[in-house]
Motif scaffolding. Structure first.
Motif, PDB file in Angstrom:
ATOM      1  N   LEU B 153      40.731  57.525 -17.512  1.00  0.00           N
ATOM      2  CA  LEU B 153      40.013  57.334 -18.781  1.00  0.00           C
ATOM      3  C   LEU B 153      38.534  57.080 -18.513  1.00  0.00           C
ATOM      4  O   LEU B 153      37.660  57.719 -19.114  1.00  0.00           O
ATOM      5  N   MET B 154      38.264  56.158 -17.609  1.00  0.00           N
ATOM      6  CA  MET B 154      36.876  55.818 -17.287  1.00  0.00           C
ATOM      7  C   MET B 154      36.089  57.057 -16.835  1.00  0.00           C
ATOM      8  O   MET B 154      34.991  57.314 -17.312  1.00  0.00           O
ATOM      9  N   PHE B 155      36.671  57.838 -15.939  1.00  0.00           N
ATOM     10  CA  PHE B 155      35.952  58.992 -15.397  1.00  0.00           C
ATOM     11  C   PHE B 155      35.812  60.110 -16.420  1.00  0.00           C
ATOM     12  O   PHE B 155      34.835  60.853 -16.397  1.00  0.00           O
ATOM     13  N   SER B 156      36.788  60.246 -17.325  1.00  0.00           N
ATOM     14  CA  SER B 156      36.696  61.361 -18.271  1.00  0.00           C
ATOM     15  C   SER B 156      35.784  61.027 -19.443  1.00  0.00           C
ATOM     16  O   SER B 156      35.287  61.925 -20.111  1.00  0.00           O
ATOM     17  N   GLU B 157      35.526  59.728 -19.682  1.00  0.00           N
ATOM     18  CA  GLU B 157      34.683  59.351 -20.829  1.00  0.00           C
ATOM     19  C   GLU B 157      33.222  59.114 -20.465  1.00  0.00           C
ATOM     20  O   GLU B 157      32.382  58.974 -21.354  1.00  0.00           O
ATOM     21  N   ALA B 158      32.921  59.044 -19.172  1.00  0.00           N
ATOM     22  CA  ALA B 158      31.543  58.730 -18.771  1.00  0.00           C
ATOM     23  C   ALA B 158      30.580  59.844 -19.185  1.00  0.00           C
ATOM     24  O   ALA B 158      30.897  61.022 -19.069  1.00  0.00           O
ATOM     25  N   ASP B 159      29.403  59.455 -19.691  1.00  0.00           N
ATOM     26  CA  ASP B 159      28.339  60.428 -19.946  1.00  0.00           C
ATOM     27  C   ASP B 159      27.534  60.671 -18.678  1.00  0.00           C
ATOM     28  O   ASP B 159      27.039  61.770 -18.455  1.00  0.00           O
ATOM     29  N   ALA B 160      27.372  59.626 -17.893  1.00  0.00           N
ATOM     30  CA  ALA B 160      26.679  59.762 -16.609  1.00  0.00           C
ATOM     31  C   ALA B 160      27.510  59.063 -15.540  1.00  0.00           C
ATOM     32  O   ALA B 160      28.085  58.006 -15.789  1.00  0.00           O
ATOM     33  N   LEU B 161      27.552  59.679 -14.373  1.00  0.00           N
ATOM     34  CA  LEU B 161      28.271  59.087 -13.240  1.00  0.00           C
ATOM     35  C   LEU B 161      27.285  58.927 -12.093  1.00  0.00           C
ATOM     36  O   LEU B 161      26.715  59.912 -11.614  1.00  0.00           O
ATOM     37  N   VAL B 162      27.061  57.680 -11.705  1.00  0.00           N
ATOM     38  CA  VAL B 162      26.167  57.390 -10.591  1.00  0.00           C
ATOM     39  C   VAL B 162      27.022  57.137  -9.357  1.00  0.00           C
ATOM     40  O   VAL B 162      27.831  56.202  -9.335  1.00  0.00           O
ATOM     41  N   ILE B 163      26.858  57.983  -8.354  1.00  0.00           N
ATOM     42  CA  ILE B 163      27.619  57.837  -7.106  1.00  0.00           C
ATOM     43  C   ILE B 163      26.708  57.074  -6.157  1.00  0.00           C
ATOM     44  O   ILE B 163      25.694  57.590  -5.686  1.00  0.00           O
ATOM     45  N   ASN B 164      27.080  55.816  -5.926  1.00  0.00           N
ATOM     46  CA  ASN B 164      26.179  54.870  -5.270  1.00  0.00           C
ATOM     47  C   ASN B 164      26.559  54.657  -3.793  1.00  0.00           C
ATOM     48  O   ASN B 164      27.610  55.064  -3.347  1.00  0.00           O
TER      49      ASN B 164
END
Lengths: 220, 220
Positions: B153-164
Motif C-alpha cells: 500500500l505504502m509503495f503504490s500510493e507514494a507520489d515521490a519515492l526517495v531512495i536514501n
C-alpha cells in the motif's frame, strides 16, 4: 470510547496468548517472538538461527507474519524447515488469535523451538502478546542510535536485543557506548548481542543463548 | 464488528483530512507527508529539504509525529524553523485530527510549505490521509529491495519515492534495477529520487521537485 475498545481488544488478546502459552508449555516448545523495523534483518537472523539449531540437533518451526506477501516464509522454507505464513490482511502486527490459527499447521509434538517473525514495525507488535517465552528485538546500526527514545515500549520490553549489521557501523554515526548505556537504563535485564549475519560476528553467542532457552523450557 | 469500527474511523479521518486540505489551500500552503520505516532518514531529509528551501526563499514549517519523544522536532528546530511535535501517545501513525490540533501552533499565513514527518512505520501511515498534497516515501537501501512486496500500500500510493543512503549500497545486496522495475510496475507515476544525505548526491533534483510542488500550489 476508542480507548475502551482498545482495552477490550488487548484483554481478549492476552487471554488467547495465555492459551497459546499453555499449549506451548504442554508440548515443551520454547517460543521466541522476533520484532524489528522493516529491513533490520529478521528473516536473515531466523535463517542463521535455524542453521545454529540444526548444528545442535534442535528441531524448530517458523511462523512468519507479513501484511501481504510470503517472501519471508518462502526464503525460510528453502532451508528445509516448516515455515507457516500468516498474512495479516493489512494489520501492522500479529495477534494471539492469528498465532492460534496458525498452530493448526504446526506439529508441536516434534519441535522444541518455535520462532515467530512478527510484522516489521516498532510500535504495535510490542503491545500484542502472542504466548511467547521471550521477546527478541533486532535493531540494525543503520537505523541510528536514537530509536530507544522514540519506541520506548519495544526497547523496554525486549528480553534479548540483537544489534545487527555491525559490519556497516563504520559508515554510520551510531554511538555504540551511548546506545548501550541508554538501553541498560531503560531495560537493565536485557541480553545484548552484537552481530553481523554477513561476517558471522556474534552469531555463536546468539545461537548459544537460543539453545539455552530451549534447554530451560525442557528442564521445567 | 472490528471491520465496521475501522471503516468508521477511516471515514471520519478522511472528512477531517478534507477540512485540513481546504485550510491548506485557502492559505496557499503545499503539504508533503513524509513516511518511512524507523531509521530510513526522514528527519535528516527534512533538514536537507529545509536548507534547500531556504536557498530558494521558501518559508516552511514542520509537524513531527512521534510515539513518545521530541528528539526529531528538537533536531529540526535547531535549524531555525517552526517544528511542532505531536506525540501520538502510542499510536503507530498520525491521523487527520492530530494534524488539525497541531495547526493551532502554526501560522499558515506566513509559510508556503508544510512538511509532516509521520511516525516511522510502513503500514498504518499509508491508510490515514492527513490532508496532504503529496505522499513522500523514503526507503534506505540498507532496508533491502524486497520491501515493496511486503508493504504494497505504502509503495503504490507514494507520489515521490526517495531512495536514501545510496552511499551505503556497496555494502548491501540491494538490486537497484530490479527494485526500480518492481516499483514502476506497482506505481508507474511515482517520481523517484536516489539520494545520499551524507554525500549530497541527488539532493539538488529532490529540492527542485519540492520547490515545484510549492510553485504549483501557488499557481492554482
Amino acid at each position: 470510547m476508542e480507548v475502551k475498545i482498545l482495552k477490550d481488544i488487548l484483554e481478549t488478546n492476552d487471554k488467547i496468548a495465555d492459551m497459546n502459552a499453555a499449549k506451548f508449555k504442554e508440548n515443551g516448545v520454547a517460543v521466541l517472538n522476533f520484532m524489528s523495523s522493516p529491513g533490520a534483518g529478521k528473516t536473515t537472523l531466523v535463517i542463521k538461527t535455524l542453521e545454529a539449531m540444526r548444528e545442535r540437533g534442535i528441531e524448530l518451526a517458523v511462523i512468519d507474519g507479513d501484511i501481504a506477501s510470503s517472501v519471508d516464509a518462502d526464503r525460510i522454507a528453502e532451508h528445509g524447515v516448516v515455515a507457516i505464513q500468516i498474512n495479516t490482511g493489512g494489520a501492522c502486527h500479529l495477534d494471539a488469535n492469528m498465532i492460534r490459527n496458525g498452530l493448526d499447521k504446526v506439529d508441536l509434538t516434534i519441535i522444541e523451538l518455535l520462532i515467530i517473525e512478527n510484522v516489521g514495525n516498532l510500535v504495535c507488535p510490542a503491545e500484542f502478546k502472542l504466548g511467547e517465552d521471550k521477546k527478541v528485538m533486532l535493531l540494525s546500526v543503520t537505523e541510528g542510535d536514537d530509536k530507544p527514545h522514540k519506541y520506548p515500549l519495544m526497547f523496554s520490553e525486549a528480553d534479548a536485543l540483537v544489534i545487527n549489521k555491525i559490519d556497516m557501523i563504520g559508515a554510520t554515526n551510531f554511538d555504540m557506548e551511548g546506545f548501550k548505556k541508554t538501553i541498560l537504563d531503560m531495560n537493565p535485564d536485557v541480553e545484548m548481542f552484537i552481530v553481523s549475519c554477513v561476517t558471522g560476528e556474534g552469531l555463536e553467542a546468539w545461537g548459544e543463548w537460543v539453545a539455552n532457552q530451549v534447554r530451560e523450557i525442557n528442564a521445567k
